[in-house]
Design an enzyme around this catalytic site. Structure first.
Site, short mmCIF file in Angstrom:
data_model
loop_
_atom_site.label_atom_id
_atom_site.label_comp_id
_atom_site.label_asym_id
_atom_site.label_seq_id
_atom_site.Cartn_x
_atom_site.Cartn_y
_atom_site.Cartn_z
N ASP A 79 -30.05 -5.04 8.37
CA ASP A 79 -30.65 -4.60 7.11
C ASP A 79 -30.18 -5.46 5.95
OD1 ASP A 79 -28.04 -3.40 7.44
OD2 ASP A 79 -28.48 -2.14 5.70
N ASP A 138 -27.12 -11.85 3.65
CA ASP A 138 -26.28 -10.71 3.98
C ASP A 138 -27.16 -9.67 4.67
OD1 ASP A 138 -24.41 -8.68 4.10
OD2 ASP A 138 -24.36 -8.32 1.94
N GLU A 172 -26.29 -0.89 7.45
CA GLU A 172 -24.94 -1.19 6.97
C GLU A 172 -24.87 -1.11 5.46
OE1 GLU A 172 -21.54 -3.87 5.69
OE2 GLU A 172 -23.67 -3.92 5.17
N ASP A 195 -20.13 -11.51 8.74
CA ASP A 195 -20.75 -10.83 7.60
C ASP A 195 -20.06 -11.19 6.28
OD1 ASP A 195 -22.39 -9.08 6.20
OD2 ASP A 195 -21.19 -7.31 6.66
N HIS A 377 -26.77 -9.98 -2.60
CA HIS A 377 -27.31 -8.86 -3.39
C HIS A 377 -27.86 -9.31 -4.74
CE1 HIS A 377 -24.95 -5.48 -1.13
NE2 HIS A 377 -25.25 -6.49 -0.33
#
Length: 405
Positions: A79, A138, A172, A195, A377
C-alpha cells in the site's frame, strides 16, 4: 524484467490504504496488486506462493545447500499513503541526472542545495512524478527490489542460499498490516523489511508509537445570549494543543528526539476533535509523553468541568531494538554486505516504524533496509534507480552471507 520497468509498472497501480473502510485490505486496489504480484512470482517459476483472503502474500524459495542455515525473510508493503493521490500519468525518468535543480510539471522544485540525497544522486537515473501525486516508492521500491532479487535467484540456480521466505503486506500505512500477519505462514527465523530511504541504511531502532484522540464537548448557545453559558469546543481544543510543548513537534526535532504531531482536527462550537500521533525512542520518556496528554485533559476538565475533554491514548508499535540486539548477526552481515558493494553502511535510528517493529515482538527479529527512494508521502518523492538496483544486490549479498556462515 528490469527493476526500472518493474517499479514503473507497480507505481501505476492505485494501492492507497484508507482508514475506516472496515475491510481487509482497506482498498480493493491492494488486492488487485497482490494478485498481479502472485502471477508474476509464478511466472518466475516460484512454486510456493500463497495469497490469503486478506491480501497478504507469503512464499518461499527452498534451500539448495547441504547444511542447515536459518530461513531468512524479506518483507515490503504494497500500500501507499493517502497523503496525496497515486500517479495518474507515467512518472518521468531523468537519465544521468546532472546535479541541478529539478522543476516538476506542477512547478514544485527539487533543489540539491536543500536535499542531501539529491546532491548524492548526480550521474544516476531518477524517477519523479509531475508534482501533483505521490510516486509510491514507500514501499513499491522495496517490493520491486525484493522481486528483482527473487527473479535473480530463480534465473541463477547455481547461487547458493538457504531457504528464503518473502511476504508482501497490505495496509502498513494505516498501521494495521501486522494485525493479520501470519508468522507461521511466513516461516522465517529472521527477516528484513525493505522499507527505508537511503541506500546503505540498516535500522534496528525505531520510535515507540501511540495515537491520541482528543474529544471536546462544548456548550453551544446563541452568541447574543452566550455570557457564562457558552463553551466553545473549538477554542478549548486550541487551548489543549497550546498546552503541549511547542518545540516538541516534528518540525523542531531530529534523531532520537520524540514529538507530538497533530494530524487532524475538526469541529464546531459544540464538539471538536483532535487526532495526534505520539513518538519517542526511550520507553520511559514515551510513557511520560502519553501521561502529559492525559494530564492536559485533566487540567482542562478542572477548568471547564468534568467531561469537557476526553483523551483516548492507544499504543501502536514498540522500539524493536530490545528484540534485535540479541541477534546482531542481522546487523553485522548487512553492514558487511553493504561495505562490499562499495557503500558506507549507516545505522541510524528510524524516526517512524515498520512492519518489522511489530514482527520482532512476534518472535522474528526484523531490522529495516534502505530502498534508495526518499521524500516519501510527498509530491516531491524521488526514486534513484541506480540505488534501487544496488539494494536488490544487497538483498542477494545478505542471503549469500548466511549461506557462507
Amino acid at each position: 524484467m528490469k527493476l526500472q520497468e518493474r517499479f514503473l509498472k507497480y507505481v501505476m497501480m492505485n494501492t492507497q490504504s484508507l482508514e475506516g473502510t472496515g475491510t481487509v485490505p482497506s482498498t480493493p486496489g491492494q488486492k488487485d496488486f497482490a494478485q498481479a504480484l502472485v502471477d508474476e512470482l509464478k511466472d518466475l517459476g516460484i512454486a510456493d506462493v500463497r495469497l490469503d483472503d486478506m491480501g497478504y502474500i507469503y512464499g518461499s524459495i527452498p534451500s539448495n545447500l547441504d547444511k542447515n542455515v536459518p530461513t531468512i525473510g524479506f518483507i515490503a508493503h504494497m500500500d501507499t499513503a493517502d497523503a496525496h493521490p497515486s500517479p495518474v500519468k507515467m512518472p518521468r525518468v531523468i537519465e544521468n541526472y546532472d546535479g541541478g535543480i529539478i522543476t516538476l510539471e506542477s512547478g514544485a522544485v527539487l533543489d540539491p542545495k536543500t536535499d542531501e540525497n539529491l546532491r548524492n544522486a548526480k550521474g544516476c537515473s531518477l524517477i519523479v512524478t509531475d508534482g501533483t501525486t505521490l510516486l509510491g516508492g514507500d514501499d513499491k521500491a522495496g517490493v520491486a527490489e525484493i522481486m528483482t532479487a527473487l527473479e535473480y535467484l530463480t534465473a541463477h540456480p547455481e547461487t547458493k542460499h538457504g531457504k528464503i521466505a518473502f511476504s508482501f503486506t497490505p495496509d502498513e500505512e494505516i498501521g494495521t498490516s501486522q494485525d493479520n500477519f501470519n508468522v507461521e505462514a511466513f516461516g522465517a527465523e529472521f527477516a528484513y523489511t525493505v522499507d527505508g530511504a537511503d541506500l546503505g541504511d540498516i535500522e534496528y531502532e525505531n520510535f515507540n508509537g501511540a495515537s491520541a484522540k482528543i474529544t471536546v464537548q462544548g456548550v453551544e448557545t446563541h452568541p447574543g445570549e452566550a455570557k457564562d453559558k457558552m463553551k466553545n469546543a473549538m477554542l478549548i481544543a486550541m487551548e489543549f494543543n497550546a498546552m503541549l510543548p511547542p518545540f516538541e513537534r516534528p518540525e523542531h526535532t531530529e534523531n532520537y528526539e520524540g514529538f507530538y504531531h497533530l494530524m487532524h482536527m475538526d469541529g464546531d462550537c459544540s464538539t471538536a476533535t483532535l487526532r495526534y500521533i505520539i513518538r519517542e525512542h526511550d520507553a520511559e520518556k514515551f510513557a511520560k509523553r502519553k501521561d502529559t496528554v492525559r494530564k492536559v485533559a485533566e487540567l482542562l476538565n478542572f477548568k471547564y468541568g468534568d467531561g469537557t475533554v476526553t483523551a483516548e491514548v492507544t499504543d501502536g508499535y514498540r522500539n524493536m531494538t530490545e528484540m534485535v540486539r540479541p541477534h546482531m548477526h542481522l546487523i553485522d552481515y548487512a553492514k558487511e554486505a553493504i561495505a562490499e558493494l562499495g557503500i558506507t553502511p549507516r545505522v541510524p535510528a528510524i524516526r517512524g516504524g515498520t512492519d518489522g517493529a511489530e514482527l520482532s515482538f512476534k518472535g522474528v527479529p526484523c531490522p529495516n533496509l534502505g530502498t534508495g527512494s526518499w521524500n516519501h508521502h510527498s509530491v516531491t518523492e524521488v526514486a534513484n534507480i541506480d540505488h534501487m538496483e544496488k539494494t536488490a544486490e544487497l538483498i542477494l549479498a545478505i542471503i549469500g552471507k548466511y549461506a557462507e556462515r
